[in-house]
Enzyme design. Structure first.
Site, short mmCIF file in Angstrom:
data_model
loop_
_atom_site.label_atom_id
_atom_site.label_comp_id
_atom_site.label_asym_id
_atom_site.label_seq_id
_atom_site.Cartn_x
_atom_site.Cartn_y
_atom_site.Cartn_z
N GLU A 156 0.83 -1.29 -0.05
CA GLU A 156 0.02 -0.06 -0.14
C GLU A 156 0.68 1.42 0.08
OE1 GLU A 156 -2.82 -0.10 3.32
OE2 GLU A 156 -3.31 -2.44 2.73
N GLU A 265 -5.92 -10.89 -0.80
CA GLU A 265 -6.66 -10.33 0.56
C GLU A 265 -8.12 -10.47 0.31
OE1 GLU A 265 -5.00 -7.27 2.53
OE2 GLU A 265 -3.02 -7.70 2.09
O1 G3I Z 1 -2.44 -8.18 18.99
C1 G3I Z 1 -2.79 -7.07 19.74
C2 G3I Z 1 -3.36 -7.41 20.91
O2 G3I Z 1 -2.31 -7.98 22.05
C3 G3I Z 1 -4.16 -6.03 21.65
O3 G3I Z 1 -4.68 -6.60 22.91
C4 G3I Z 1 -5.23 -6.08 20.69
C5 G3I Z 1 -5.93 -4.43 21.26
O4 G3I Z 1 -5.07 -3.43 21.17
O5 G3I Z 1 -4.57 -5.56 19.67
C6 G3I Z 1 -3.81 -6.63 18.82
O6 G3I Z 1 -3.25 -6.04 17.78
C7 G3I Z 1 -4.69 -6.11 16.52
C8 G3I Z 1 -4.22 -6.97 15.47
O7 G3I Z 1 -4.93 -6.45 14.36
C9 G3I Z 1 -4.30 -8.38 15.91
O8 G3I Z 1 -5.74 -8.64 16.27
C10 G3I Z 1 -4.35 -4.39 16.15
O9 G3I Z 1 -4.61 -3.64 17.19
C11 G3I Z 1 -5.17 -4.45 14.92
O10 G3I Z 1 -4.96 -3.18 14.37
C12 G3I Z 1 -4.92 -5.48 13.85
O11 G3I Z 1 -5.80 -5.15 12.78
C13 G3I Z 1 -5.29 -5.85 11.55
C14 G3I Z 1 -4.98 -4.57 10.36
O12 G3I Z 1 -4.56 -5.27 9.40
C15 G3I Z 1 -3.95 -3.79 10.88
O13 G3I Z 1 -2.59 -4.62 11.08
C16 G3I Z 1 -6.50 -6.75 11.06
O14 G3I Z 1 -6.78 -7.78 11.79
C17 G3I Z 1 -5.98 -7.22 9.76
O15 G3I Z 1 -7.09 -7.90 8.99
C18 G3I Z 1 -5.65 -5.88 8.67
O16 G3I Z 1 -5.49 -6.54 7.52
C19 G3I Z 1 -5.09 -5.45 6.43
C20 G3I Z 1 -3.87 -6.15 5.77
O17 G3I Z 1 -2.58 -6.54 6.64
C21 G3I Z 1 -3.44 -5.02 4.55
N1 G3I Z 1 -4.38 -4.83 3.63
C22 G3I Z 1 -5.78 -4.30 4.52
C23 G3I Z 1 -6.21 -5.31 5.58
C24 G3I Z 1 -7.30 -4.89 6.20
O18 G3I Z 1 -7.20 -3.60 6.75
#
Ligand code: G3I
Length: 348
Positions: A156, A265
Site C-alpha cells: 500500500e 486478501e
Molecule cells: O495483538 C494485539 C493485542 O495484543 C491487543 O490486545 C489488541 C488490542 O489493542 O490489538 C491486537 O493487535 C491488533 C491486531 O489486528 C491483531 O488482532 C491490532 O490492534 C489491529 O490493528 C490489527 O488489525 C489488523 C490490521 O490489518 C492492521 O494490522 C487486522 O486484523 C487485519 O485484518 C488488517 O489486514 C490488512 C492487511 O494487513 C493489509 N491490507 C488491508 C487489510 C485490512 O485492513
C-alpha cells in the site's frame, strides 16, 4: 473436492486464506482452516508485521509467526508472508508509525498541511531510516528463509485519496520513493528463492492507482532489482466488484511486465446487513469473477481470502454496518459464494 484441490486441478498453484494465532483455540475454526482440500496456502494475518516481529528496535521475535508456520506445515500448506514495509502494523519506537495523512482525511494536499519538519522531527535521517529498514527486512526474511513462497515486501505505498503519488509515510517523507526499490533489494539479498511482491488495494477499480503501481514496478525493474509479482488485495463490495473480464485485464497489466500476479486478501462485503437472497447471489457472482479472472490469466498463481469466516474478518470492526463478506458466516455456515466457486472450478 474443495477450493484448493479444484484450483490445483484447474492448473493453479493454490487457494488460500489468512489465519492467525488469535483463532487457534477455536476448534471449529481450526477444522476448516486445516482442511487442505480447501486451503493450500496460509498468510499470517498479523504475526509477520513489523510491530510483531520487531516490537523493540533490534529485538526480533517470531513466536506468533512460528506458530502459524508450524500449523501450516502440519497441514501440508504453503506460506505467503505479509508484510515487510507498510504504514500500519508498525511499532511505536522512533515515530515509525508517524504519517501525516494516515488517520485523518484532510483536504487534498494534506501532506503539505504538516510542515516537513514535523516528520524530520521524528529524528530519522535518510541514512538511519534506510539502515533500520534494511536491518528489519534482512532479519525477518532470513528467519523465514525456505518457508515463504512469497513475501509482500512493500504494501500500500500509493495514496488513493489525492493525486496517487506515494502515500505519505515516514518512509516516503524521509527517504522518498527510493525506499521501495531499496526494500526489494534488501529482501532479494536475504532470500534468493522467495517471490518478491508489491501489494495494494483498489488497483482493479482506481485507474490512477493502477498506473502508479505500474510506475513502481518499472522503477524497481529499471534499477535491475528483483520483483517477481504484484498482489492485488481484492477487498471488494458486493455489486461493485468489476467483471471477470475487467479484472483479467487489470491482471494482464502486470503480467505484461513479466510478473506473476495473485489475489492476496479477498473478501467481498455487503453494504447493507443482513443481505437478502439477491445480494447473496450477487456476492457469489462477484467471488466467481475474481477466481475466474485468475483462471483466465496464466501467470496468476492463486487466490487468498482474507479470513474465511466473518467471525475473524476485519470488516465488521473497521466498517460498522458492513460485513457478511466471507465464504463462511460467523456461525460457520457456508455462503452461496463457496459453492459458486466450486461450480466455476468444476466447470473449468
Ligand atoms: O495483538 C494485539 C493485542 O495484543 C491487543 O490486545 C489488541 C488490542 O489493542 O490489538 C491486537 O493487535 C491488533 C491486531 O489486528 C491483531 O488482532 C491490532 O490492534 C489491529 O490493528 C490489527 O488489525 C489488523 C490490521 O490489518 C492492521 O494490522 C487486522 O486484523 C487485519 O485484518 C488488517 O489486514 C490488512 C492487511 O494487513 C493489509 N491490507 C488491508 C487489510 C485490512 O485492513
Amino acid at each position: 473436492d474443495g477450493l484448493h484441490s479444484l484450483m490445483v486441478k484447474a492448473g493453479k498453484m493454490y487457494f488460500g486464506t489468512a489465519a492467525d494465532v488469535n483463532s487457534f483455540n477455536d476448534t471449529e475454526y481450526m477444522a476448516i482452516m486445516s482442511n487442505k482440500n480447501d486451503f493450500g496456502m496460509i498468510t499470517a494475518e498479523n504475526s509477520n508485521k513489523w510491530d510483531e516481529t520487531e516490537a523493540v528496535q533490534g529485538d526480533f521475535t517470531f513466536t506468533k509467526a512460528d506458530r502459524v508456520v508450524a500449523k501450516a506445515k502440519q497441514n501440508g500448506q504453503m506460506m505467503r508472508c505479509h508484510t515487510l514495509v507498510w504504514h500500519k502494523g508498525l511499532p511505536s519506537w522512533g515515530n515509525l508509525a508517524f504519517s501525516p495523512c494516515v488517520m485523518i482525511l484532510l483536504p487534498p494536499g494534506c501532506a503539505d498541511s504538516l510542515p516537513y519538519s514535523a516528520v524530520a522531527d521524528s529524528a530519522w535521517t535518510n541514512e538511519t531510516l534506510i539502515a533500520v529498514m534494511e536491518t528489519h527486512i534482512t532479519n525477518v526474511v532470513t528467519h523465514f528463509k525456505g518457508i515463504c513462497y512469497a513475501w509482500h515486501v512493500v504494501n500500500e505505498a500509493i495514496e488513493d485519496i489525492y493525486n496517487p503519488g506515494y502515500r505519505e509515510t515516514v518512509f516516503s517523507k524521509v527517504i522518498g520513493g527510493d525506499y521501495i526499490p531499496i526494500a526489494f533489494s534488501a529482501a532479494a539479498a536475504a532470500d534468493k528463492d522467495a517471490k518478491l511482491y508489491y501489494t495494494d488495494y483498489g488497483l482493479e477499480s482506481m485507474t490512477e492507482k493502477l498506473n502508479a503501481a505500474l510506475i513502481i514496478v518499472d522503477d524497481i525493474q529499471s534499477r535491475g532489482i528483483r520483483i517477481d509479482g504484484v498482489g492485488l488485495q481484492g477487498h471488494n463490495i458486493v455489486g461493485a466488484t468489476p467483471s471477470r473480464a475487467s479484472l483479467g485485464e487489470t491482471l494482464r497489466n502486470f503480467t505484461a511486465l513479466g510478473l506473476e500476479v495473485a489475489w492476496t486478501e479477498v473478501e467481498i462485503r455487503h453494504g447493507q446487513l443482513p443481505p437478502n437472497e439477491t445480494a447473496l447471489q450477487q456476492q457469489a457472482q462477484d467471488y466467481a469473477a475474481i477466481v475466474g479472472s485468475c483462471l483466465d490469466v496464466k501467470e496468476c498463481v492463486g487466490v487468498t481470502i482474507w479470513q474465511f469466516t466473518d467471525k475473524y474478518n476485519w470488516v465488521p470492526q473497521s466498517l460498522p454496518g458492513e460485513g457478511d463478506a466471507c465464504l463462511w458466516s460467523a456461525e460457520y455456515q457456508r455462503r452461496p459464494a463457496y459453492d459458486a466457486i466450486l461450480d466455476l472450478l468444476r466447470g473449468t
